[in-house]
Structure formats: structure tokens, C-alpha cells
Design an enzyme around this catalytic site. Sequence first.
Site, PDB file in Angstrom:
ATOM      1  N   PHE A  12      13.930  -4.326   5.301  1.00 50.48           N
ATOM      2  CA  PHE A  12      13.698  -3.917   6.687  1.00 50.48           C
ATOM      3  C   PHE A  12      12.976  -4.993   7.511  1.00 50.48           C
ATOM      4  CE2 PHE A  12      10.468  -1.344   9.290  1.00 50.48           C
ATOM      5  CZ  PHE A  12      11.215  -1.448  10.449  1.00 50.48           C
ATOM      6  N   THR A 126      -0.417  -5.089   3.920  1.00 51.17           N
ATOM      7  CA  THR A 126      -0.392  -3.794   4.602  1.00 51.17           C
ATOM      8  C   THR A 126      -1.811  -3.306   4.887  1.00 51.17           C
ATOM      9  OG1 THR A 126       0.150  -1.441   4.298  1.00 51.17           O
ATOM     10  CG2 THR A 126      -0.222  -2.718   2.323  1.00 51.17           C
ATOM     11  N   ASP A 127      -1.953  -2.505   5.937  1.00 54.59           N
ATOM     12  CA  ASP A 127      -3.256  -1.905   6.228  1.00 54.59           C
ATOM     13  C   ASP A 127      -3.652  -0.860   5.186  1.00 54.59           C
ATOM     14  OD1 ASP A 127      -1.456   0.093   6.918  1.00 54.59           O
ATOM     15  OD2 ASP A 127      -2.248   0.412   8.927  1.00 54.59           O
ATOM     16  N   GLU A 128      -2.710  -0.466   4.347  1.00 53.17           N
ATOM     17  CA  GLU A 128      -3.028   0.550   3.340  1.00 53.17           C
ATOM     18  C   GLU A 128      -4.017   0.056   2.287  1.00 53.17           C
ATOM     19  OE1 GLU A 128       0.006   3.195   1.920  1.00 53.17           O
ATOM     20  OE2 GLU A 128       1.385   2.600   3.514  1.00 53.17           O
ATOM     21  N   TYR A 154       0.874   2.033  -4.920  1.00 53.13           N
ATOM     22  CA  TYR A 154       1.446   1.043  -4.004  1.00 53.13           C
ATOM     23  C   TYR A 154       0.357   0.211  -3.347  1.00 53.13           C
ATOM     24  CZ  TYR A 154       2.875  -0.824   0.495  1.00 53.13           C
ATOM     25  OH  TYR A 154       3.048  -1.652   1.575  1.00 53.13           O
ATOM     26  N   LYS A 158      -0.659  -3.886  -3.732  1.00 54.54           N
ATOM     27  CA  LYS A 158      -0.708  -4.834  -2.612  1.00 54.54           C
ATOM     28  C   LYS A 158      -2.108  -5.449  -2.476  1.00 54.54           C
ATOM     29  CE  LYS A 158       2.074  -5.722   0.011  1.00 54.54           C
ATOM     30  NZ  LYS A 158       3.084  -6.825   0.002  1.00 54.54           N
ATOM     31  N   ASP A 276       1.656  18.690   0.655  1.00 55.32           N
ATOM     32  CA  ASP A 276       1.139  17.376   1.027  1.00 55.32           C
ATOM     33  C   ASP A 276       1.272  16.377  -0.117  1.00 55.32           C
ATOM     34  OD1 ASP A 276       0.064  15.506   2.685  1.00 55.32           O
ATOM     35  OD2 ASP A 276      -1.874  16.489   2.949  1.00 55.32           O
ATOM     36  N   ARG A 277       1.377  15.114   0.237  1.00 58.31           N
ATOM     37  CA  ARG A 277       1.444  14.014  -0.722  1.00 58.31           C
ATOM     38  C   ARG A 277       0.110  13.900  -1.468  1.00 58.31           C
ATOM     39  NH1 ARG A 277       2.186   8.567   2.284  1.00 58.31           N
ATOM     40  NH2 ARG A 277       4.421   8.852   1.946  1.00 58.31           N
TER      41      ARG A 277
END
Length: 339
Positions: A12, A126-128, A154, A158, A276-277
Site C-alpha cells: 500500500f 509506526t506510531d503504534e 506487531y 516494529k 473488541d480486539r
Amino acid sequence: MAKFLVTGGAGFIGGNFLHRMVKQYPQDEYVCLDALTYAGNMETLQPIMNCSNFKFVHGNICDRDFIFKLFEEERFDYVINFAAETHVDRSIKNPEIFLKTNILGTQTLMDASLKYNVRRYHQVSTDEVYGDLPLDRPDLFFKEDTPIHTSSPYSASKAAADLLVLAYHRTYHLPITISRCSNNYGPYHFPEKLIPLMIQKALRNEPLPVYGKGENVRDWLYVDDHCIAIDLIVRNGNDGEIYNVGGHNEKTNIEVVKTILNILNKPESLISFVQDRLGHDLRYAIDPSKIEKELGWKPLHNFNSGIQETVKWNLENQEWLSHVESGEYLKWIEEHYNS
């Protein structure tokens, strides 16, 4: 003239980056390396496949012998690593591939970058990696020195890669930069992620699965704005620095879903709240003042203009979407949302 290796370029963000760079800098050469896993799609690269300054190579960043041979043959000036497993839900069900690709793949690329003296290695993060922020503190934002506090396999993978990149800079003096972005959206977005998934389901009048109450907040960044930021960082950023890239567009998930339904003139009765996750982060919000001050970057899109363009692209590219919505992808959606 410079030669760029862009890993994960059939995905993407990497695909959008190549679309812009190949045409904007015809004097430079771009080699796209992609393993073509489920989220990599050669059709994404069709607009530039015949450009004289572009070449596609099929391979995996974890394949050490292959990577070193590629660097030996091509002698890259810049390496931009988009290649990553990125879907949080997938990482919860199968963490191992995330650790291999996101950490060991990064190490392999940096080892080759050291040996062949690249001018800069850029890690797309990533901001995660920062974890999340409380919903009742809208005054708080992620800054580049915000402590890492991951929530999923994930984001942990990162964050580990980011730390490894910084260690290679300090220990081996590898010239590096890191960008940490907020949630991207736009053309060629694989339809397992929130916005393209909701668009496709709404078009089919299918239930739109929304986690919990849909109150989780994300800062949305139009993908082309992100690509412009990466270009600025790679060419003009300072070695060893981290740059946060955010869109100034905080929205709850339910706001995003309702906006899509409104654009498509579909009823909100299609919304279906689901369990919810696990470990679901509450709020992401980036302070991008560093890149704004140092490199003069500002997003060109707000959420209203970006989401209109995104929905329009999805409506006009149903053939691309129909081709990716098959096989492993459909199996995943069935397993995850209908189990």
C-alpha cells in the site's frame, strides 16, 4: 542521479511512494523489492512498470544470500524499508512471521547497507510503537522522545526494529533515519484495514464490523502526504534522527465509519458492533512539529478531502479490489470476523 532500493514496494504505502518518486525524479533509478505475500500486488505497480527508471525484483528481505547478491549487483545509494507485516489482528494470531520479517529482515537489510556503503538507510515505522494515549487527555501527543510502550506483537516487532536501527547507527555508524507515521489511508489500500474494508462492505450492503463501541481514536494521514514526508526525510533529514509524521486528523472509528456511509448514501443500520480486539489501543495522536519545523512538511489533505478521494478511488477501481479479494484474504476475513 541516485539508485534507490524500495522494499515492500508492491504494498500500500510503498506502492504509492513509488508512483510519486518514479515520475517526480526521472533521473533517479528505483528498484522495488517485494516478496508478494498476500498484501503485495503486482497490479499496484502497473502504472510504472514500463518506466525506464523502474525495475521490479521478487524476493524476501529475510533471504540473506539473495539480499547481499542484490546489493552487490545494484550498488544502491539509498534503502527505504517499507517491507513489513502490518496487520495487528494477524500478529495476535500468528506473531512469528512478524518477528522474522520486521526484525530479522531489517537486520539483513542493514548488514547489506553497511557492507555496500549506502548513503542512507531509512526505516518506515509506526506510531503504534508508542502504545496509546487516554481518551480523556486530548492535550497529550506522541513526540519523538515519547517512551516506547507497545501493545501488540506487531507494534513490538516494529519497536524492536527501530531500536536495532538506532543501535546500528550508534555502533556501526550506519547513516539512518526513521519515520513514525499515524494511520494511513488512500488508493491501493489492502481491504483488511478499516477504511477500505468499510467501503467495500458498505457497497455490498453487508454488515460493517466495528470493534467495541467504535470509540478508539486514530490520527488519519492521507498516504500521498506520508510519501512526500518520507522523500523529504530521506533527502534532507539529519542522520540518526526520528521524525513523527501525523495528519492532524483525529477521528473515532465510529466517526470514520459513519462518514463513509454518508458519502456512499448508505444507512447507519449496516453498522455491526463486534467483540473488541485484544489489547486494543485507545488513542493515537502524533505531534509532527519536528518535521514541520526542520523540513517544512505539512499535510496537503485534511480528512474530509482525503476520505472523499479515497472513496472515489475505490469506486473507480473495483477491478483492482476484486482481484485482491480472493484466496487467502477472503479466508482471513471469514476466520476473523465470522468466528
